[in-house]
Motif scaffolding. Structure first.
Motif, mmCIF file in Angstrom:
data_model
loop_
_atom_site.group_PDB
_atom_site.id
_atom_site.type_symbol
_atom_site.label_atom_id
_atom_site.label_comp_id
_atom_site.label_asym_id
_atom_site.label_seq_id
_atom_site.Cartn_x
_atom_site.Cartn_y
_atom_site.Cartn_z
ATOM 1 N N LEU A 74 112.041 103.302 34.047
ATOM 2 C CA LEU A 74 110.771 103.963 33.763
ATOM 3 C C LEU A 74 110.333 104.903 34.882
ATOM 4 O O LEU A 74 109.447 105.736 34.683
ATOM 5 C CB LEU A 74 109.674 102.925 33.512
ATOM 6 N N GLU A 75 110.955 104.759 36.040
ATOM 7 C CA GLU A 75 110.596 105.641 37.150
ATOM 8 C C GLU A 75 110.955 107.088 36.818
ATOM 9 O O GLU A 75 110.294 108.023 37.281
ATOM 10 C CB GLU A 75 111.304 105.197 38.432
ATOM 11 N N MET A 76 112.005 107.295 36.030
ATOM 12 C CA MET A 76 112.368 108.641 35.602
ATOM 13 C C MET A 76 111.239 109.268 34.795
ATOM 14 O O MET A 76 110.922 110.457 34.955
ATOM 15 C CB MET A 76 113.648 108.614 34.779
ATOM 16 N N VAL A 77 110.609 108.480 33.948
ATOM 17 C CA VAL A 77 109.472 108.959 33.164
ATOM 18 C C VAL A 77 108.283 109.217 34.076
ATOM 19 O O VAL A 77 107.615 110.254 33.971
ATOM 20 C CB VAL A 77 109.103 107.928 32.073
ATOM 21 N N ARG A 78 108.025 108.286 34.980
ATOM 22 C CA ARG A 78 106.874 108.409 35.873
ATOM 23 C C ARG A 78 106.980 109.647 36.768
ATOM 24 O O ARG A 78 105.980 110.287 37.092
ATOM 25 C CB ARG A 78 106.766 107.147 36.733
ATOM 26 N N GLN A 79 108.204 109.995 37.162
ATOM 27 C CA GLN A 79 108.411 111.102 38.093
ATOM 28 C C GLN A 79 108.722 112.428 37.400
ATOM 29 O O GLN A 79 108.954 113.427 38.073
ATOM 30 C CB GLN A 79 109.571 110.755 39.048
ATOM 31 N N PHE A 80 108.710 112.441 36.076
ATOM 32 C CA PHE A 80 109.098 113.664 35.363
ATOM 33 C C PHE A 80 107.983 114.708 35.446
ATOM 34 O O PHE A 80 106.813 114.411 35.221
ATOM 35 C CB PHE A 80 109.405 113.362 33.899
ATOM 36 N N THR A 81 108.371 115.953 35.743
ATOM 37 C CA THR A 81 107.418 117.061 35.851
ATOM 38 C C THR A 81 107.905 118.245 35.026
ATOM 39 O O THR A 81 109.092 118.314 34.655
ATOM 40 C CB THR A 81 107.247 117.502 37.320
ATOM 41 N N HIS A 141 124.522 116.520 37.839
ATOM 42 C CA HIS A 141 124.918 115.550 38.867
ATOM 43 C C HIS A 141 123.694 114.922 39.519
ATOM 44 O O HIS A 141 123.592 113.701 39.670
ATOM 45 C CB HIS A 141 125.791 116.236 39.914
ATOM 46 N N GLY A 142 122.732 115.776 39.905
ATOM 47 C CA GLY A 142 121.524 115.268 40.537
ATOM 48 C C GLY A 142 120.669 114.452 39.595
ATOM 49 O O GLY A 142 120.053 113.457 39.988
ATOM 50 N N GLY A 143 120.639 114.862 38.308
ATOM 51 C CA GLY A 143 119.874 114.096 37.329
ATOM 52 C C GLY A 143 120.491 112.735 37.069
ATOM 53 O O GLY A 143 119.779 111.740 36.908
ATOM 54 N N TRP A 144 121.826 112.677 37.031
ATOM 55 C CA TRP A 144 122.510 111.401 36.816
ATOM 56 C C TRP A 144 122.252 110.434 37.961
ATOM 57 O O TRP A 144 122.052 109.238 37.754
ATOM 58 C CB TRP A 144 124.005 111.649 36.642
ATOM 59 N N ARG A 145 122.243 110.957 39.172
ATOM 60 C CA ARG A 145 121.976 110.113 40.343
ATOM 61 C C ARG A 145 120.495 109.757 40.457
ATOM 62 O O ARG A 145 120.143 108.773 41.117
ATOM 63 C CB ARG A 145 122.424 110.821 41.623
ATOM 64 N N GLY A 146 119.653 110.560 39.849
ATOM 65 C CA GLY A 146 118.229 110.270 39.861
ATOM 66 C C GLY A 146 117.452 110.910 40.985
ATOM 67 O O GLY A 146 116.231 110.764 41.055
ATOM 68 N N ASN A 147 118.142 111.645 41.866
ATOM 69 C CA ASN A 147 117.426 112.170 43.029
ATOM 70 C C ASN A 147 116.723 113.501 42.774
ATOM 71 O O ASN A 147 116.143 114.081 43.695
ATOM 72 C CB ASN A 147 118.379 112.315 44.225
ATOM 73 N N LEU A 148 116.763 113.989 41.524
ATOM 74 C CA LEU A 148 116.015 115.201 41.202
ATOM 75 C C LEU A 148 114.697 114.902 40.491
ATOM 76 O O LEU A 148 113.940 115.807 40.186
ATOM 77 C CB LEU A 148 116.860 116.128 40.316
ATOM 78 N N PHE A 149 114.454 113.637 40.233
ATOM 79 C CA PHE A 149 113.203 113.252 39.585
ATOM 80 C C PHE A 149 112.168 112.926 40.655
ATOM 81 O O PHE A 149 112.309 111.937 41.390
ATOM 82 C CB PHE A 149 113.409 112.048 38.666
ATOM 83 N N VAL A 150 111.165 113.758 40.762
ATOM 84 C CA VAL A 150 110.102 113.550 41.730
ATOM 85 C C VAL A 150 108.831 114.215 41.245
ATOM 86 O O VAL A 150 108.875 115.278 40.655
ATOM 87 C CB VAL A 150 110.488 114.109 43.126
ATOM 88 N N SER A 151 107.725 113.549 41.462
ATOM 89 C CA SER A 151 106.429 114.132 41.134
ATOM 90 C C SER A 151 105.624 114.292 42.423
ATOM 91 O O SER A 151 105.105 113.312 42.962
ATOM 92 C CB SER A 151 105.658 113.230 40.157
ATOM 93 N N PRO A 152 105.559 115.496 42.961
ATOM 94 C CA PRO A 152 104.783 115.718 44.186
ATOM 95 C C PRO A 152 103.328 115.335 44.044
ATOM 96 O O PRO A 152 102.656 115.054 45.038
ATOM 97 C CB PRO A 152 104.940 117.217 44.436
ATOM 98 N N CYS A 153 102.813 115.336 42.812
ATOM 99 C CA CYS A 153 101.422 114.912 42.603
ATOM 100 C C CYS A 153 101.224 113.471 43.030
ATOM 101 O O CYS A 153 100.153 113.091 43.523
ATOM 102 C CB CYS A 153 101.051 115.054 41.131
ATOM 103 N N ILE A 154 102.268 112.627 42.840
ATOM 104 C CA ILE A 154 102.210 111.238 43.264
ATOM 105 C C ILE A 154 102.497 111.127 44.743
ATOM 106 O O ILE A 154 101.799 110.428 45.477
ATOM 107 C CB ILE A 154 103.224 110.402 42.464
ATOM 108 N N ALA A 155 103.537 111.865 45.183
ATOM 109 C CA ALA A 155 103.949 111.783 46.586
ATOM 110 C C ALA A 155 102.848 112.206 47.531
ATOM 111 O O ALA A 155 102.685 111.652 48.633
ATOM 112 C CB ALA A 155 105.201 112.616 46.812
ATOM 113 N N SER A 156 102.038 113.199 47.109
ATOM 114 C CA SER A 156 100.983 113.681 47.993
ATOM 115 C C SER A 156 99.840 112.704 48.152
ATOM 116 O O SER A 156 99.046 112.796 49.077
ATOM 117 C CB SER A 156 100.433 115.027 47.434
ATOM 118 N N VAL A 157 99.783 111.728 47.204
ATOM 119 C CA VAL A 157 98.722 110.705 47.277
ATOM 120 C C VAL A 157 99.205 109.461 47.975
ATOM 121 O O VAL A 157 98.472 108.829 48.738
ATOM 122 C CB VAL A 157 98.218 110.380 45.852
ATOM 123 N N ASN A 158 100.485 109.107 47.697
ATOM 124 C CA ASN A 158 101.029 107.882 48.300
ATOM 125 C C ASN A 158 101.118 107.982 49.806
ATOM 126 O O ASN A 158 101.265 109.047 50.353
ATOM 127 C CB ASN A 158 102.442 107.622 47.723
#
Length: 384
Positions: A23-30, A367-384
């Motif tokens: 579910l983190e992929m969904v949470r981090q999708f932009t 490749h990056g999507g399969w590994r998961g390291n391209l999924f990021v939501s800066p809106c979350i990162a800027s708050v955390n």
């Protein structure tokens, strides 16, 4: 909002090699991901237009279009799931000065699918496709209008911006209406109803003005920003190509809308206006193409400078594709309109360059999507 946050958005990197949970992929999708549908869609439409090679490349173009449809549906599902499951976090996008700009990639991605439907689905499935495209085009128009004024309103009232941190991503919400205008120009001649043709064409001209004039004012600010504060970090290197988008789309839109203007205007007692619209379309397309040539050379020089020092891969690399694609479409259109071989050769070279770039970017994205390291939501990162 600091420049570091802009870099975070374009880089799209997570410190983990894989996602913590599915579910983190969904949470981090932009919306950044929809840029992939733009680049894929424009290449699909371009391939069949290559001189001599077009007929043999048509099946490949159609296959790419179906792949693009699948991508758009997948991304739409993921983004809708994010709003359904993580609505509180998803709403933070409206306060983020960079990620919010990428909302404009959603209607632009849809527009490439509609263009492909007219090119590929219409010959295969018949006129019923036109009714579907017309309905979806009006939805695209509504989204483009909302992006074009809604995001700037947030910029003026809620977000933090400064000229030294400005990049060409400011163009993304504004250019969506321009892309819809070009699609409307392609759609109008396929409509059986004369009044509907006229309405779609007039709406397309209004959308063109709604977008291009604002986009060019942003380009003026962008030139000033780069002269005063130099180039942005390498992580946003691809943003130098985004400026080619509104220029190429503006040129293409004027030529596409003007092509059938004489017939559509004449049916409403405005034959002389239609002839003028056709002539203005060609001249405007040529003039904007010339401006685009200046920016193309500049973008190439800037890219060479970036790549000499190394450019990390990120989702921002999709910025190399769609702007180059629409400029190639405008170039090929000038070739067929003016019957000048130079434009045909130049458009073919640009298309081949786009195909090579798309192959690299898509491979690294998968490749990056399969590994998961391209999924990021800066809106979350800027708050955390």
């Amino acid at each position: 909002m600091s420049l570091d946050h802009i870099v975070d958005v374009m880089s799209g990197l997570r410190p983990l090699s894989r996602l913590d949970r599915p579910l983190e992929m969904v949470r981090q999708f932009t919306p950044n991901w929809f840029a992939a549908t733009m680049g894929t869609g424009v290449l699909a439409v371009l391939l069949p237009q290559l001189p001599a090679l077009g007929p043999s490349l048509r099946p490949l173009g159609e296959g790419l279009w179906w792949f693009d449809v699948g991508l758009f549906l997948l991304f739409s599902g993921l983004y809708a799931a994010r709003w359904a499951l993580f609505g509180q976090e998803a709403r933070r996008i409206f306060g983020h000065s960079v990620v919010s700009m990428f909302i404009g990639t959603i209607p632009m991605g849809l527009a490439t699918i509609l263009n492909g439907a007219l090119a590929f689905a219409l010959p295969r499935f018949g006129v019923d496709v036109v009714h579907w495209v017309e309905a979806m085009w009006w939805l695209d128009v509504a989204m483009a209008l909302a992006c074009g004024v809604g995001i700037p309103y947030l910029m003026f009232t809620r977000q933090e911006h400064s000229i030294d941190e400005m990049t060409a991503v400011w163009l993304l919400p504004v250019v969506a209406a321009e892309v819809a205008a070009a699609t409307g120009g392609l759609l109008a001649p396929h409509l059986a109803d004369g009044p509907a043709q006229f309405v779609v064409l007039m709406t397309s001209y209004a959308l063109w003005a709604y977008s291009v004039l604002v986009a060019f004012s942003i380009l003026a600010l962008l030139i000033l920003r780069m002269a005063l504060h130099k180039l942005p970090p390498a992580s946003v290197a691809a943003s130098s190509w985004l400026a080619l988008g509104p220029i190429g789309t503006g040129a293409l839109g004027m030529m596409v809308m003007g092509a059938d203007a004489p017939v559509i205007f004449a049916a409403h007692g405005l034959a002389s206006v239609g002839a003028i619209a056709q002539g203005v379309g060609v001249l405007a397309g040529l003039l904007l193409w010339g401006f685009g040539l200046w920016w193309l050379f500049l973008a190439i020089l800037i890219t060479i400078r970036y790549f000499r020092s190394g450019v990390p891969f990120n989702l921002g690399w999709w910025g190399y594709t769609f702007p180059l694609g629409v400029y190639a479409l405008a170039t090929l259109r000038l070739g067929t309109t003016l019957h000048l071989g130079f434009f045909t050769v130049a458009g073919s070279v640009l298309t081949l360059a786009l195909a090579a770039m798309w192959t690299v970017v898509m491979a690294r994205t998968l490749h990056g999507g399969w590994r998961g390291n391209l999924f990021v939501s800066p809106c979350i990162a800027s708050v955390n």
